[in-house]
Motif scaffolding. Structure first.
Motif, PDB file in Angstrom:
ATOM      1  N   LEU A  85       0.832  -1.210   0.000  1.00  0.00           N
ATOM      2  CA  LEU A  85       0.000   0.000   0.000  1.00  0.00           C
ATOM      3  C   LEU A  85       0.865   1.259   0.000  1.00  0.00           C
ATOM      4  CD1 LEU A  85      -2.854  -0.931   2.515  1.00  0.00           C
ATOM      5  CD2 LEU A  85      -3.127  -0.348   0.115  1.00  0.00           C
ATOM      6  N   ASN A 137      -5.601   1.712  -5.227  1.00  0.00           N
ATOM      7  CA  ASN A 137      -6.402   0.492  -5.106  1.00  0.00           C
ATOM      8  C   ASN A 137      -6.102  -0.472  -6.252  1.00  0.00           C
ATOM      9  OD1 ASN A 137      -8.412  -1.388  -4.511  1.00  0.00           O
ATOM     10  ND2 ASN A 137      -9.924   0.162  -4.021  1.00  0.00           N
ATOM     11  N   SER A 155      -3.851  -4.067  -6.043  1.00  0.00           N
ATOM     12  CA  SER A 155      -4.464  -5.331  -6.467  1.00  0.00           C
ATOM     13  C   SER A 155      -3.612  -6.036  -7.510  1.00  0.00           C
ATOM     14  CB  SER A 155      -5.867  -5.079  -7.027  1.00  0.00           C
ATOM     15  OG  SER A 155      -6.756  -4.690  -5.997  1.00  0.00           O
ATOM     16  N   SER A 188      -7.829  -4.793  -0.863  1.00  0.00           N
ATOM     17  CA  SER A 188      -8.914  -3.989  -1.434  1.00  0.00           C
ATOM     18  C   SER A 188      -9.816  -3.414  -0.347  1.00  0.00           C
ATOM     19  CB  SER A 188      -9.739  -4.843  -2.409  1.00  0.00           C
ATOM     20  OG  SER A 188      -9.012  -5.106  -3.580  1.00  0.00           O
ATOM     21  N   VAL A 199      -7.940  -0.428   1.319  1.00  0.00           N
ATOM     22  CA  VAL A 199      -7.953   0.793   0.507  1.00  0.00           C
ATOM     23  C   VAL A 199      -9.368   1.363   0.414  1.00  0.00           C
ATOM     24  CG1 VAL A 199      -7.289   1.838  -1.686  1.00  0.00           C
ATOM     25  CG2 VAL A 199      -6.013  -0.097  -0.818  1.00  0.00           C
ATOM     26  N   MET A 200     -10.387   0.493   0.431  1.00  0.00           N
ATOM     27  CA  MET A 200     -11.763   0.985   0.407  1.00  0.00           C
ATOM     28  C   MET A 200     -12.023   1.882   1.615  1.00  0.00           C
ATOM     29  SD  MET A 200     -15.367  -1.170   0.525  1.00  0.00           S
ATOM     30  CE  MET A 200     -14.874  -2.008   2.038  1.00  0.00           C
ATOM     31  N   MET A 229     -10.290   5.191   1.078  1.00  0.00           N
ATOM     32  CA  MET A 229     -10.995   6.030   0.115  1.00  0.00           C
ATOM     33  C   MET A 229     -12.202   6.710   0.751  1.00  0.00           C
ATOM     34  SD  MET A 229     -10.870   3.594  -3.318  1.00  0.00           S
ATOM     35  CE  MET A 229     -11.791   4.764  -4.332  1.00  0.00           C
ATOM     36  N   ALA A 258     -16.313   3.582  -3.771  1.00  0.00           N
ATOM     37  CA  ALA A 258     -15.115   2.994  -3.162  1.00  0.00           C
ATOM     38  C   ALA A 258     -15.255   1.477  -3.085  1.00  0.00           C
ATOM     39  CB  ALA A 258     -14.893   3.582  -1.768  1.00  0.00           C
ATOM     40  N   SER A 263     -13.141  -1.355  -5.354  1.00  0.00           N
ATOM     41  CA  SER A 263     -12.424  -2.404  -4.622  1.00  0.00           C
ATOM     42  C   SER A 263     -12.847  -3.791  -5.106  1.00  0.00           C
ATOM     43  CB  SER A 263     -12.687  -2.273  -3.119  1.00  0.00           C
ATOM     44  OG  SER A 263     -12.207  -1.038  -2.627  1.00  0.00           O
ATOM     45  N   THR A 278     -11.286  -4.214  -8.747  1.00  0.00           N
ATOM     46  CA  THR A 278      -9.836  -4.448  -8.750  1.00  0.00           C
ATOM     47  C   THR A 278      -9.492  -5.841  -8.236  1.00  0.00           C
ATOM     48  OG1 THR A 278      -9.595  -3.436  -6.552  1.00  0.00           O
ATOM     49  CG2 THR A 278      -9.310  -2.006  -8.459  1.00  0.00           C
TER      50      THR A 278
END
Length: 428
Positions: free
Chosen positions: A78, A96, A100, A118, A121-122, A125, A135, A139, A142
């Motif tokens: 990340l 994101n 992935s 995912s 990161v969601m 976001m 978001a 996710s 991806t």
């Protein structure tokens, strides 16, 4: 027997029976009701379905993914992705996508990606002001890159379900489609971010920050190189590559002092549970797929299709459409095991390259993971993000369109799937 098999399959599926048991119940019941086959054939086919050396790669790749996650290297990926693309418009969306793509080289599983990086990161976001359903949709979309970029669990399953395709060849066939998926989703994210004003981080990462993020991510980035490099240079088979990947992840965890007895135990248990569910599906689907072949259903379907068209491209479009519809209603892994022996002979007799057909089928069914009513990735994201599945399904539509464009390229341009494998001597 064919009518009994099909009726029982759809009846149990409609009643909400898990798809693994649906296939097992339909297959075993059809054998008993018909009476023309020895019931022991069901047990034999179940065992034969999982008695495969290449299939041993699956538990090893699953274990390697769990161990790498337990090492905490997801956060390193990340940080690396954020340093690279976090500053552009819609930066976290691009992060994101990139994470992935990087994680796909470790896990080979869409569900692992959806529940892991995912999902992380969601949340990032949403905290940054992205609309929650978008978001979640991004996710979910991806996460579907996971089974395309090697190593891919679905590629292993396809390779053992058909003739003339190696696991290594199909791994290589997924590189370009996987990158194209990432590019198409990045374009879609840019369009959405421009429309709704989603911005990236205020400042581009300095060289010092980029260097530090790269160094922290190198241990995770090395794993795909070990897997593909070892296979291509003949150091080990794909199955042995899975074992090497697990050993590398275990070594890395101890080296970084990231493991405790509790985390190590939890990683092995999770890997065992996921592996058991995969092998159960493979065993049950083997009965069902064998019966379909025994009853000559592929031959009958081939006659119908050739009456419609004898064009190679036309047949490929029909097979792709059929697979796409199946992906709406049947989970990815059992659908792959069922459809491969049915559609494969039709494709090969029409002169379609097995690598192109395999990648078309895998990509097609993977896209089905973000389409209702089944859509397992959608349900994972909805659960993790506490989102309504109806709103999430609407938000994923433009991203779904981007993925369908990639599927269209795979169908229209054989080289998208075959160029890299052919360059390394994996031509069919």
């Amino acid at each position: 027997m064919a009518k009994t098999l099909i009726i029982l399959f759809f009846a149990t599926l409609f009643l909400g029976v898990p798809v693994a048991f649906t296939m097992g119940i339909a297959g075993i019941s059809a054998i008993f009701i018909d009476g023309s086959l020895n019931p022991l054939v069901a047990t034999q086919r179940m065992f034969a379905g999982i008695d495969s050396f290449p299939l041993m790669a699956v538990p090893f790749f699953i274990l390697a993914s769990e161990l790498m996650t337990a090492c905490g290297l997801t956060n390193a990926l990340l940080r690396f992705a954020n340093a690279l693309v976090g500053h552009v418009r819609g930066g976290l969306g691009h992060v994101n996508i990139l994470v992935s793509m990087l994680f796909a080289g470790i896990s080979g599983s869409a569900l692992a990606d959806a529940a892991g990086p995912s999902a992380i990161v969601m949340r990032m976001m949403r905290e940054a002001g992205y609309e929650k359903n978008y978001a979640g949709a991004l996710s979910a979309a991806t996460a579907t890159i996971g089974p395309i970029i090697p190593p891919s669990i679905l590629a292993v399953i396809f390779a053992i379900s058909t003739n003339g395709v190696t696991v290594a060849g199909l791994f290589l066939a997924g590189i370009v489609p996987g990158v194209l998926l990432g590019v198409s989703l990045a374009i879609a994210n840019h369009v959405v971010s421009t429309k709704y004003g989603y911005r990236g981080r205020e400042h581009r990462a300095t060289m010092s920050e980029l260097r530090s993020a790269t160094l922290s991510a190198i241990p995770a980035l090395i794993m795909p190189a070990i897997i593909l490099g070892g296979i291509l240079f003949g150091v080990f088979t794909p199955t042995e590559a899975g074992a090497v990947a697990s050993a590398y992840a275990l070594f890395l965890g101890f080296l970084l002092r990231a493991f405790t007895l509790r985390t190590l135990y939890a990683a092995f248990v999770r890997a065992a549970v996921v592996t058991s569910s995969v092998f159960l599906i493979v065993a049950m689907a083997s009965i069902f797929a064998w019966l379909l072949t025994y009853l000559q259903i592929p031959q009958e379907l081939a006659k119908v299709i050739t009456q419609i068209t004898d064009s190679r491209l036309g047949i490929l479009f029909i097979l792709a459409g059929f697979a796409l519809i199946c992906g709406f209603f049947i989970d990815t892994l059992p659908a792959l095991i069922i459809l491969t022996p049915i559609l494969g002979p039709i494709a090969y007799s029409a002169g379609i390259d097995p690598l192109q057909f395999g990648m078309m089928l895998v990509l097609n069914l993977t896209i089905g993971m973000i389409t209702p009513p089944v859509g397992p990735v959608l349900f994972v994201i909805a659960t993790v993000g506490q989102l309504k599945i109806e709103q999430l399904s609407k938000a994923v539509l433009p991203l779904l369109l981007a993925e369908l464009i990639v599927l269209l390229l795979v169908i229209l341009v054989p080289g998208v799937s075959t160029f890299i494998p052919n360059s390394f001597g994996f031509a069919n």
